[in-house]
Enzyme design. Structure first.
Site, PDB file in Angstrom:
ATOM      1  N   ARG A  16       0.718  -1.289   0.118  1.00  0.00           N
ATOM      2  CA  ARG A  16      -0.004   0.052  -0.038  1.00  0.00           C
ATOM      3  C   ARG A  16       0.916   1.239   0.059  1.00  0.00           C
ATOM      4  O   ARG A  16       0.230   2.424  -0.240  1.00  0.00           O
ATOM      5  CB  ARG A  16      -0.921  -0.015   1.319  1.00  0.00           C
ATOM      6  N   GLN A  76      12.143 -14.763   6.010  1.00  0.00           N
ATOM      7  CA  GLN A  76      10.696 -15.345   6.053  1.00  0.00           C
ATOM      8  C   GLN A  76      10.240 -15.483   4.496  1.00  0.00           C
ATOM      9  O   GLN A  76       9.983 -14.472   3.751  1.00  0.00           O
ATOM     10  CB  GLN A  76       9.795 -14.608   6.728  1.00  0.00           C
ATOM     11  N   ASN A 172      -4.280  -4.686  20.554  1.00  0.00           N
ATOM     12  CA  ASN A 172      -2.903  -5.172  20.554  1.00  0.00           C
ATOM     13  C   ASN A 172      -2.054  -4.293  19.680  1.00  0.00           C
ATOM     14  O   ASN A 172      -2.364  -4.214  18.407  1.00  0.00           O
ATOM     15  CB  ASN A 172      -3.087  -6.687  20.201  1.00  0.00           C
ATOM     16  N   LYS A 336      29.654  24.733   3.481  1.00  0.00           N
ATOM     17  CA  LYS A 336      29.464  23.238   3.180  1.00  0.00           C
ATOM     18  C   LYS A 336      31.198  22.776   3.782  1.00  0.00           C
ATOM     19  O   LYS A 336      32.078  23.582   3.083  1.00  0.00           O
ATOM     20  CB  LYS A 336      29.315  22.724   1.754  1.00  0.00           C
ATOM     21  N   SER A 408      37.724  44.134  -3.482  1.00  0.00           N
ATOM     22  CA  SER A 408      36.580  43.502  -3.781  1.00  0.00           C
ATOM     23  C   SER A 408      36.481  43.315  -5.310  1.00  0.00           C
ATOM     24  O   SER A 408      37.389  43.782  -6.144  1.00  0.00           O
ATOM     25  CB  SER A 408      35.533  44.929  -3.808  1.00  0.00           C
TER      26      SER A 408
END
Ligand code: UD1
Ligand code: MG
Length: 452
Positions: A16, A76, A172, A336, A408
């Site tokens: 689903r 399983q 449950n 970063k 600059s």
């Protein structure tokens, strides 16, 4: 402490979710659901953890193997029910004798205290402990049938329940504890003679009672044991996690003017007296020290923010951003893999990647660390107290010495000595009266064209 093990059920198909990703790898609070279960198991001292997987869920198997090793995976095949699923762990746990808890890989928000309470019931003599909750809509949940003393008599699956049993709202959660020998002995006697033709884990309660054992329940909030089967439920679990985390963060002494507009990860660490403005997103791996301020619309991931620092608005911190005490980062700055020393500033419009910025340095508006040549990344070092003028490109690898100035608009490709001035841009020239002469000439040209 007692020997403890956990079996985490994750072999369901999860169809689903409509996803190519195995269901339990979908994230809540920036962490895959399965890792929530593993973390809870570890936090209650389970040193054996077995994850039951479907054979087709290769991505899940690799994910679990990377953390716990191949031995911790039980396959399983085919899935024949929850009881059958737990039995798949028996072989791996054959040398284990201790307390065992069954967790569900799609129930991420269960709390450690609750699982501890379940183990406490086992320690005080219960054969089986079951975690239950009062369901707002009991629907398909198994019902917990208790006697007058509150002991658990049976778990009845909704499909097998009488109308009277269906009226019970104590349900449950699927989380069940027992001693390992008890669990596997009872499971060996479970049959699939029921409505679904499955081996129900829940049948062990009736069998234990027939053996004369006492079964107990532990209760928790429904929100803590919500199971995820759909994207809608995934979004609900995310909302429940965010609500829980916001309350914890507020209670620990953090100010948020609009907590509902701040989004945390499972591991976000925020010290007291931090202020967080609205619309801030914490991806995993963020720590913020006392007194810092995170201003609106910032996205932080894998970053450490020092005491009293000020971040944002509109800041992006990416993994490896380390901002020491009193650092100031302003709007539209991305950092970063860069450490900024105490009191360093980058107030506007910069990319600072793969760098080291000394204490008190000032990074002017529009500075770019050019760290990448399309193949490799290189480091930019800016010394203590250095001043980088606006709109400069520092082409890595490059070092600006302590106390140096960069004019600059420079494109700096060579190292700059401490306390020097480096200017790397076209030199300015001036022609007196040029503009007046130009205008006169062009006006005449235009007038001549109109006439002709
Ligand atoms: C189960 C319980 C029910 C409980 C509910 C809580 C049983 C028989 N019923 O029902 O009492 O109220 O959970 O959500 O246990 N799984 C496997 N292999 C299988 C079947 C299931 O690994 O063969 C795993 C699923 O991936 C899931 C968990 O076990 O993580 C529970 O399975 P699910 O199918 O959701 O059980 P329910 O029928 O909902
Ligand atoms: Mg279910």
């Amino acid at each position: 402490m007692a020997n403890r093990a956990a079996v985490i059920l994750a072999a369901g198909q999860g169809t689903r979710m409509r996803s190519t990703l195995p269901k339990v790898l979908h994230e809540v609070g920036g962490r895959p659901m399965i890792d929530w279960s593993i973390a809870v198991a570890k936090s209650v001292g389970c040193d054996r953890i077995i994850v039951v997987c479907a054979p087709s869920a290769k991505a899940l198997q690799s994910h679990v193997e990377a953390q716990l090793g191949r031995d911790c995976i039980a396959i399983q095949d085919p899935p024949l029910g929850t009881g059958h699923a737990v039995s798949q762990a028996q072989e791996t746990l054959r040398d284990f004798d201790g307390e065992l808890v069954v967790l569900c890989g799609d129930v991420p928000l269960i709390r450690s205290e609750t699982v501890e309470a379940l183990f406490a019931e086992i320690q005080s003599g219960a054969g089986i402990g079951v975690l239950g909750f009062e369901a707002a809509d009991p629907g398909a949940y198994g019902r917990l049938i208790t006697d007058a003393d509150g002991n658990l008599e049976a778990i009845v699956e909704a499909k097998e329940a009488t109308p009277e049993q269906l009226a019970v709202s104590f349900c449950n959660s699927g989380v069940i504890g027992a001693r390992s020998k008890t669990m596997f002995d009872l499971l060996s006697r479970v049959t699939n003679d029921n409505a679904k033709g499955e081996y129900y884990l829940t049948d062990i309660v009736g069998l234990a009672r027939a053996d004369g054992a006492t079964c107990r329940t532990v209760s928790c909030d429904e929100a803590d044991v919500m199971g995820i089967n759909t994207r809608v439920q995934l979004a609900e679990a995310e909302a429940a996690f965010q609500a829980r985390k916001r309350s914890e963060v507020l209670a620990s002494g953090v100010t948020m003017t609009a907590p509902e507009k701040v989004f945390f990860s499972h591991d976000t660490v925020i010290e007291n007296d931090v202020t967080i403005e609205p619309n801030v997103v914490f991806a995993p791996g963020v720590t913020i020290r006392s007194g810092a301020r995170v201003r609106a619309f910032s996205h932080l991931e894998g970053a450490e923010i020092g005491a009293g620092a000020s971040i944002g608005p509109y800041v992006r911190l990416r993994p490896g951003a380390v901002l020491e005490q009193g650092v100031k980062i302003g709007n539209f700055v991305e950092v970063k893999n860069t450490r900024m020393g105490e009191g360093a500033q980058a107030s506007h419009l910069s990319y600072l990647g793969d760098g080291e910025i000394g204490a008190g340095a000032n990074i002017g508006a529009g500075t770019i660390f050019c760290n990448y040549d399309g193949f490799l990344k290189y480091k930019t070092t800016v010394g203590k107290g250095a001043f980088v003028g606006s709109n400069s490109a520092l082409v890595a690898p490059v070092t600006i010495g302590d106390g140096a100035y960069v004019g600059s608009g420079s494109v700096i490709t060579k190292d700059v000595e401490p306390n020097a001035l480096a200017v790397a841009r076209g030199r300015q020239m001036q022609k007196a009266g040029w503009a007046t002469a130009f205008r006169d000439k062009m006006a005449a040209v235009k007038a001549a064209k109109k006439k002709g």
